[in-house]
Enzyme design. Structure first.
Site, PDB file in Angstrom:
ATOM      1  N   ILE A 103       0.900  -5.297 -11.726  1.00 25.19           N
ATOM      2  CA  ILE A 103       1.401  -4.102 -12.429  1.00 25.19           C
ATOM      3  C   ILE A 103       2.752  -3.683 -11.831  1.00 25.19           C
ATOM      4  O   ILE A 103       3.252  -2.606 -12.123  1.00 25.19           O
ATOM      5  CB  ILE A 103       0.413  -2.904 -12.364  1.00 25.19           C
ATOM      6  N   ARG A 162       6.241  -5.893 -10.797  1.00 25.05           N
ATOM      7  CA  ARG A 162       7.379  -6.484 -11.500  1.00 25.05           C
ATOM      8  C   ARG A 162       7.112  -7.979 -11.703  1.00 25.05           C
ATOM      9  O   ARG A 162       6.547  -8.636 -10.820  1.00 25.05           O
ATOM     10  CB  ARG A 162       8.676  -6.318 -10.695  1.00 25.05           C
ATOM     11  N   SER A 200       1.429  -5.073   3.609  1.00 24.90           N
ATOM     12  CA  SER A 200       2.643  -4.264   3.380  1.00 24.90           C
ATOM     13  C   SER A 200       3.622  -4.636   4.477  1.00 24.90           C
ATOM     14  O   SER A 200       3.265  -5.386   5.378  1.00 24.90           O
ATOM     15  CB  SER A 200       2.330  -2.768   3.510  1.00 24.90           C
ATOM     16  N   ARG A 201       4.846  -4.046   4.413  1.00 30.89           N
ATOM     17  CA  ARG A 201       5.774  -4.319   5.511  1.00 30.89           C
ATOM     18  C   ARG A 201       5.204  -3.803   6.833  1.00 30.89           C
ATOM     19  O   ARG A 201       5.335  -4.418   7.871  1.00 30.89           O
ATOM     20  CB  ARG A 201       7.117  -3.637   5.242  1.00 30.89           C
ATOM     21  N   GLU A 250      10.932 -10.603 -19.192  1.00 28.37           N
ATOM     22  CA  GLU A 250      10.571  -9.677 -20.284  1.00 28.37           C
ATOM     23  C   GLU A 250      11.736  -9.495 -21.243  1.00 28.37           C
ATOM     24  O   GLU A 250      12.880  -9.427 -20.787  1.00 28.37           O
ATOM     25  CB  GLU A 250      10.205  -8.311 -19.691  1.00 28.37           C
ATOM     26  N   HIS A 262       4.242  -4.206 -20.370  1.00 30.57           N
ATOM     27  CA  HIS A 262       4.893  -3.320 -19.393  1.00 30.57           C
ATOM     28  C   HIS A 262       4.733  -1.842 -19.789  1.00 30.57           C
ATOM     29  O   HIS A 262       5.710  -1.153 -20.058  1.00 30.57           O
ATOM     30  CB  HIS A 262       6.384  -3.674 -19.251  1.00 30.57           C
ATOM     31  N   ASP A 274       0.780  -6.897 -16.569  1.00 34.91           N
ATOM     32  CA  ASP A 274       1.521  -5.888 -17.338  1.00 34.91           C
ATOM     33  C   ASP A 274       3.013  -6.205 -17.346  1.00 34.91           C
ATOM     34  O   ASP A 274       3.774  -5.641 -18.116  1.00 34.91           O
ATOM     35  CB  ASP A 274       1.298  -4.497 -16.716  1.00 34.91           C
ATOM     36  N   LEU A 324       0.858  -1.196   0.000  1.00 34.30           N
ATOM     37  CA  LEU A 324       0.000   0.000   0.000  1.00 34.30           C
ATOM     38  C   LEU A 324       0.894   1.246   0.000  1.00 34.30           C
ATOM     39  O   LEU A 324       0.868   2.060   0.915  1.00 34.30           O
ATOM     40  CB  LEU A 324      -0.936  -0.015   1.217  1.00 34.30           C
ATOM     41  N   GLY A 325       1.709   1.356  -1.049  1.00 38.23           N
ATOM     42  CA  GLY A 325       2.565   2.537  -1.219  1.00 38.23           C
ATOM     43  C   GLY A 325       1.837   3.545  -2.091  1.00 38.23           C
ATOM     44  O   GLY A 325       0.610   3.633  -2.051  1.00 38.23           O
ATOM     45  N   ARG A 326       2.625   4.278  -2.900  1.00 43.76           N
ATOM     46  CA  ARG A 326       2.004   5.320  -3.735  1.00 43.76           C
ATOM     47  C   ARG A 326       1.002   4.721  -4.723  1.00 43.76           C
ATOM     48  O   ARG A 326      -0.157   5.143  -4.798  1.00 43.76           O
ATOM     49  CB  ARG A 326       3.092   6.097  -4.497  1.00 43.76           C
ATOM     50  N   ILE A 327       1.484   3.717  -5.496  1.00 48.24           N
ATOM     51  CA  ILE A 327       0.608   3.142  -6.529  1.00 48.24           C
ATOM     52  C   ILE A 327      -0.509   2.314  -5.880  1.00 48.24           C
ATOM     53  O   ILE A 327      -1.676   2.439  -6.258  1.00 48.24           O
ATOM     54  CB  ILE A 327       1.441   2.300  -7.524  1.00 48.24           C
TER      55      ILE A 327
HETATM   56  P1  NAP Z   1       6.338   2.791  -3.131  1.00 47.06           P
HETATM   57  O1  NAP Z   1       5.510   4.000  -2.875  1.00 47.06           O
HETATM   58  O2  NAP Z   1       7.738   2.777  -2.655  1.00 47.06           O
HETATM   59  O3  NAP Z   1       5.541   1.536  -2.489  1.00 47.06           O
HETATM   60  C1  NAP Z   1       6.127   0.276  -2.416  1.00 47.06           C
HETATM   61  C2  NAP Z   1       5.283  -0.594  -1.517  1.00 47.06           C
HETATM   62  O4  NAP Z   1       5.884  -1.885  -1.468  1.00 47.06           O
HETATM   63  C3  NAP Z   1       5.158  -0.106  -0.078  1.00 47.06           C
HETATM   64  O5  NAP Z   1       3.808  -0.176   0.310  1.00 47.06           O
HETATM   65  C4  NAP Z   1       5.985  -1.122   0.711  1.00 47.06           C
HETATM   66  O6  NAP Z   1       5.464  -1.388   2.003  1.00 47.06           O
HETATM   67  C5  NAP Z   1       5.803  -2.354  -0.144  1.00 47.06           C
HETATM   68  N1  NAP Z   1       6.868  -3.317   0.147  1.00 47.06           N
HETATM   69  C6  NAP Z   1       8.202  -3.178  -0.018  1.00 47.06           C
HETATM   70  N2  NAP Z   1       8.835  -4.286   0.422  1.00 47.06           N
HETATM   71  C7  NAP Z   1       7.867  -5.132   0.867  1.00 47.06           C
HETATM   72  C8  NAP Z   1       7.882  -6.411   1.438  1.00 47.06           C
HETATM   73  N3  NAP Z   1       9.035  -7.051   1.670  1.00 47.06           N
HETATM   74  N4  NAP Z   1       6.697  -6.984   1.766  1.00 47.06           N
HETATM   75  C9  NAP Z   1       5.541  -6.323   1.564  1.00 47.06           C
HETATM   76  N5  NAP Z   1       5.455  -5.092   1.020  1.00 47.06           N
HETATM   77  C10 NAP Z   1       6.606  -4.516   0.687  1.00 47.06           C
HETATM   78  O7  NAP Z   1       6.418   2.447  -4.685  1.00 47.06           O
HETATM   79  P2  NAP Z   1       5.342   2.764  -5.832  1.00 47.06           P
HETATM   80  O8  NAP Z   1       5.649   4.065  -6.466  1.00 47.06           O
HETATM   81  O9  NAP Z   1       3.969   2.535  -5.283  1.00 47.06           O
HETATM   82  O10 NAP Z   1       5.735   1.634  -6.895  1.00 47.06           O
HETATM   83  C11 NAP Z   1       5.594   0.263  -6.585  1.00 47.06           C
HETATM   84  C12 NAP Z   1       6.240  -0.583  -7.656  1.00 47.06           C
HETATM   85  O11 NAP Z   1       5.487  -0.505  -8.859  1.00 47.06           O
HETATM   86  C13 NAP Z   1       7.645  -0.129  -8.098  1.00 47.06           C
HETATM   87  O12 NAP Z   1       8.638  -0.596  -7.220  1.00 47.06           O
HETATM   88  C14 NAP Z   1       7.777  -0.733  -9.476  1.00 47.06           C
HETATM   89  O13 NAP Z   1       8.366  -2.012  -9.373  1.00 47.06           O
HETATM   90  C15 NAP Z   1       6.327  -0.885  -9.935  1.00 47.06           C
HETATM   91  N6  NAP Z   1       6.038  -0.036 -11.105  1.00 47.06           N
HETATM   92  C16 NAP Z   1       5.568  -0.611 -12.257  1.00 47.06           C
HETATM   93  C17 NAP Z   1       5.304   0.163 -13.375  1.00 47.06           C
HETATM   94  C18 NAP Z   1       4.778  -0.429 -14.650  1.00 47.06           C
HETATM   95  O14 NAP Z   1       5.013   0.140 -15.710  1.00 47.06           O
HETATM   96  N7  NAP Z   1       4.059  -1.518 -14.626  1.00 47.06           N
HETATM   97  C19 NAP Z   1       5.521   1.542 -13.316  1.00 47.06           C
HETATM   98  C20 NAP Z   1       5.975   2.095 -12.137  1.00 47.06           C
HETATM   99  C21 NAP Z   1       6.227   1.304 -11.027  1.00 47.06           C
HETATM  100  P3  NAP Z   1       5.664  -0.398   3.262  1.00 47.06           P
HETATM  101  O15 NAP Z   1       4.871   0.816   2.909  1.00 47.06           O
HETATM  102  O16 NAP Z   1       5.075  -1.119   4.397  1.00 47.06           O
HETATM  103  O17 NAP Z   1       7.138  -0.127   3.370  1.00 47.06           O
END
Ligand code: NAP
Length: 314
Positions: free
Chosen positions: A231, A233, A175-176, A262, A280, A257, A153-156
């Site tokens: 969506i 990785r 989430s963590r 890939e 992607h 996606d 539950l981060g930004r996306i």
């Molecule tokens: P973000 O704000 O940093 O959020 C990442 C989330 O992952 C946080 O909620 C974090 O939990 C959780 N997390 C990290 N390690 C974990 C673990 N070991 N167990 C459970 N949860 C864990 O990142 P974001 O901007 O939302 O982006 C998320 C991901 O989307 C990126 O890292 C990227 O791989 C992917 N992405 C894909 C595309 C695409 O084109 N399909 C585009 C952009 C990004 P906590 O909050 O508890 O720390």
């Protein structure tokens, strides 16, 4: 001051980004350079920055080849292709483009949920192949009101949850750390989350602890009425197990996606009717690409002008 600084681009990116970089820096395009070893032997002294993306980052060997490297400005929010440990060790700054793409990726997650459960692509083919006059299209699965689980539950992940509220979905997450102010139900592990939802969305970052976070046990917990949406990785999913479960109908369907290897996509996925696939493209709109490119350049300019970085990671 900045126009003599060498910037190494790890892969071909948008024309706009290349043009904007070339206005300010001496850009070296990796895909135009046949022997990197020879090139680095001659030019590594002038390369002080790397620009990469989510697929082509900066591994340990690239970082070691550039002894004057000061900053990696990534055209991505995911950083799993950058050796962050090495960067910390060598005091190399790293920036990403997080908020610029959040809405686009969340939109795509909703699109994949709707397209997968309502079989939009199969329906489109049904009409195009003139099959409609042979009978009505099959019934599909309702989205509104479904329980949805979100991993990360981060930004996306939060932007996806916000959109799903409009569909009256009940939202839970793993989430963590627990987010008590989110108003969503927290599960302390992925299995419990999968048991308690029908749509499981992967939105966490990729690391050693989240690689194959979706394994056979999680897939079976989600079950034949469940749908997996990824969506984030490809590495989050044990793709072999996912394909088996889809073929054996132990899982209802998947909207993907991203893929483990890939741009290779398993043959079986291509022929399955219970999956929707996209290449992607979570962040691939013209508007977002431009905003990400501007941020990549702005971070470099800030660094080389001794100003605070705009979106620092380390
Ligand atoms: P973000 O704000 O940093 O959020 C990442 C989330 O992952 C946080 O909620 C974090 O939990 C959780 N997390 C990290 N390690 C974990 C673990 N070991 N167990 C459970 N949860 C864990 O990142 P974001 O901007 O939302 O982006 C998320 C991901 O989307 C990126 O890292 C990227 O791989 C992917 N992405 C894909 C595309 C695409 O084109 N399909 C585009 C952009 C990004 P906590 O909050 O508890 O720390």
């Amino acid at each position: 001051m900045v126009d003599k600084i060498g910037v190494w681009m790890t892969c071909r990116m948008s024309e706009y980004l290349q043009t904007e970089l070339a206005k300010r820096f001496n850009v070296f395009k990796s895909w135009e350079i046949p022997s990197k070893t020879d090139f680095f032997n001659q030019h590594s002294r002038s390369i002080r920055a790397v620009v990469g993306n989510g697929a082509h980052g900066a591994d340990s060997s690239l970082i070691e080849s550039l002894p004057y490297l000061e900053i990696i400005s990534s055209h991505s929010s995911g950083l799993d292709k950058i050796d962050l440990v090495k960067c910390k060790e060598k005091i190399i700054r790293v920036t990403s483009t997080p908020d610029a793409l959040t809405d686009e990726v969340a939109d795509l997650a909703i699109l994949l949920i709707l397209a997968t459960l309502r079989k939009i692509c199969a329906g489109d083919q049904y009409v195009r192949n003139r099959m409609w006059n042979q009978g009505d299209f099959e019934s599909t699965t309702r989205v509104s009101g479904k329980p949805v689980g979100i991993i990360g539950l981060g930004r996306i992940g939060s932007a996806i949850a916000k959109r799903l509220e409009a569909f009256c979905c009940s939202i839970s997450y793993y989430s963590r750390s627990e987010k008590p102010n989110s108003g969503y139900k927290y599960y302390p592990n992925v299995i419990e989350l999968a048991i308690n939802c029908e749509i499981l969305v992967i939105a966490c970052s990729l690391s050693q602890s989240t690689r194959h976070i979706i394994n056979r046990e999680v897939i079976d917990a989600l079950g034949p009425k469940g749908f997996l949406i990824n969506i984030a990785r490809g590495g989050h999913v044990d793709e072999r197990e996912l394909v088996l479960a889809l073929v054996e109908r132990r899982l209802g369907g998947a909207g993907l996606d991203v893929f483990e290897h890939e741009p290779e996509v398993p043959d079986q996925l291509i022929h399955l009717d219970n999956v929707v696939l996209s290449p992607h493209v979570g962040a691939c709109t013209a508007e977002t690409r431009m905003a990400m490119a501007d941020l990549v350049v702005a971070n470099l300019v800030a660094h080389f002008s001794d100003q605070p970085l705009i979106t620092p990671v380390i």
